[in-house]
Design a protein around this motif. Structure first.
Motif, mmCIF file in Angstrom:
data_model
loop_
_atom_site.group_PDB
_atom_site.id
_atom_site.type_symbol
_atom_site.label_atom_id
_atom_site.label_comp_id
_atom_site.label_asym_id
_atom_site.label_seq_id
_atom_site.Cartn_x
_atom_site.Cartn_y
_atom_site.Cartn_z
ATOM 1 N N SER A 125 0.911 -1.194 -0.012
ATOM 2 C CA SER A 125 0.169 -0.054 -0.030
ATOM 3 C C SER A 125 0.915 1.214 -0.042
ATOM 4 O O SER A 125 0.605 2.226 -0.853
ATOM 5 C CB SER A 125 -0.920 0.029 1.152
ATOM 6 O OG SER A 125 -1.425 1.127 1.366
ATOM 7 N N LYS A 126 2.024 1.174 0.801
ATOM 8 C CA LYS A 126 2.678 2.410 1.013
ATOM 9 C C LYS A 126 3.666 2.797 -0.314
ATOM 10 O O LYS A 126 3.723 3.598 -0.847
ATOM 11 C CB LYS A 126 3.735 2.169 2.069
ATOM 12 C CG LYS A 126 2.932 2.434 3.520
ATOM 13 C CD LYS A 126 3.956 2.213 4.567
ATOM 14 C CE LYS A 126 3.263 2.230 6.110
ATOM 15 N NZ LYS A 126 4.198 2.054 6.962
ATOM 16 N N HIS A 127 4.313 1.539 -0.993
ATOM 17 C CA HIS A 127 5.014 1.524 -2.075
ATOM 18 C C HIS A 127 4.289 1.971 -3.267
ATOM 19 O O HIS A 127 4.767 2.743 -4.076
ATOM 20 C CB HIS A 127 5.494 0.203 -2.286
ATOM 21 C CG HIS A 127 6.360 0.037 -3.549
ATOM 22 N ND1 HIS A 127 7.426 0.593 -3.802
ATOM 23 C CD2 HIS A 127 5.971 -0.583 -4.882
ATOM 24 C CE1 HIS A 127 7.919 0.463 -5.146
ATOM 25 N NE2 HIS A 127 7.100 -0.044 -5.749
ATOM 26 N N SER A 185 1.329 3.511 -3.253
ATOM 27 C CA SER A 185 0.652 4.836 -2.772
ATOM 28 C C SER A 185 -1.218 4.481 -3.001
ATOM 29 O O SER A 185 -1.630 5.165 -3.872
ATOM 30 C CB SER A 185 1.009 5.869 -3.695
ATOM 31 O OG SER A 185 2.351 6.223 -3.269
#
Length: 255
Positions: A67-69, A71
């Motif tokens: 999710s973070k990678h 976005s």
């Protein structure tokens, strides 16, 4: 890096979901969001997977990391059943009609009535080989191993196949056991089949036209669900007895 706004990913945390997320990361192509279910057996599954050498699953791409990678939004739900009311409510809230399915139970009709589509990877060649344990039966029947991408329908394992990929195993008995079959081979063949579809997504019409020269026979006229432990052991012994030490060792895609 790219993301597809027309499709989301429903993750039942575990080996299969991790293998799917490895595919997203490898292709640098991501769904529009992740809907993470709750797996009460996750710690046991991760502990088991960590103890397996040559697992083919990196375990680096969990839901939070991906999710973070990428976005993209991550929605965590305190429900382990795909049919929980909160799941459909959140799906409706996102407005996304198509989802990659990685487990959580048998999808009930109210999803289909709501116009929701689930892209599922089945561990066998459809329509010939049906049921949750079918890859064991397929290996036992005719030494074939396959996975099929299709959209779920109300009738189990009855959706029109999108793409079927065949594989072969060359592993000795010191590696191959029931745990390896369930925690590595099953999720890996599904993930590699998803990969072929995901590479083409959303333009999957061409991949529908491709056909493999490899075919599986139907092990039974009935779907393959319950399998006696002795039959599981017979399947594993049959596969390891065919191990060729002079050939590359591992799991392979049949081209």
């Amino acid at each position: 890096m790219s993301s597809n706004t027309d499709i989301g990913f429903i993750s039942m945390p575990g080996a299969r979901a991790l293998a799917y997320m490895d595919v997203f990361s490898e292709l640098n192509k991501f769904p529009s969001c992740i809907l993470k279910l709750s797996n009460p057996h996750l710690n046991k599954s991760l502990t088991t997977l960590k103890g397996i050498s040559q697992s083919y699953i990196s375990m680096k791409n969990d839901e939070e990391t991906l999710s973070k990678h990428a976005s993209i939004p991550l929605y965590s739900i305190n429900a382990s059943d795909i049919n929980d009311d909160i799941v459909l409510a959140l799906i409706r809230e996102t407005g996304i009609k198509t989802w990659i399915f990685s487990g959580g139970g048998i999808v009930k009709p109210h999803f289909f009535k709501a116009g929701i589509r689930f892209l599922h990877i089945h561990p066998g060649q459809l329509p010939e080989v049906r049921g949750s344990t079918c890859f064991y039966y397929s290996l036992l029947c005719d030494n074939t191993l396959a996975a099929t991408a299709f959209f779920l329908t109300e009738e189990i394992d009855a959706g029109e196949p999108i793409f079927c990929q065949h594989f072969h195993i060359n592993l000795p008995n010191e590696i191959l056991n029931a745990t390896y079959m369930d925690y590595v081979i099953d999720p890996w063949v599904r993930a590699q089949t998803l990969k072929r579809v995901w590479q083409s997504w959303p333009n999957i019409s061409d991949i529908k036209k491709t056909s493999s020269k490899h075919k599986s026979k139907a092990p039974s006229p009935r779907a393959c669900y319950v399998m006696h432990p002795l039959l599981r052991m017979m399947t594993i012994n049959k596969v390891t007895n065919r191990f060729d030490p002079l050939s590359p060792k591992g799991l392979f895609i049949n081209e």
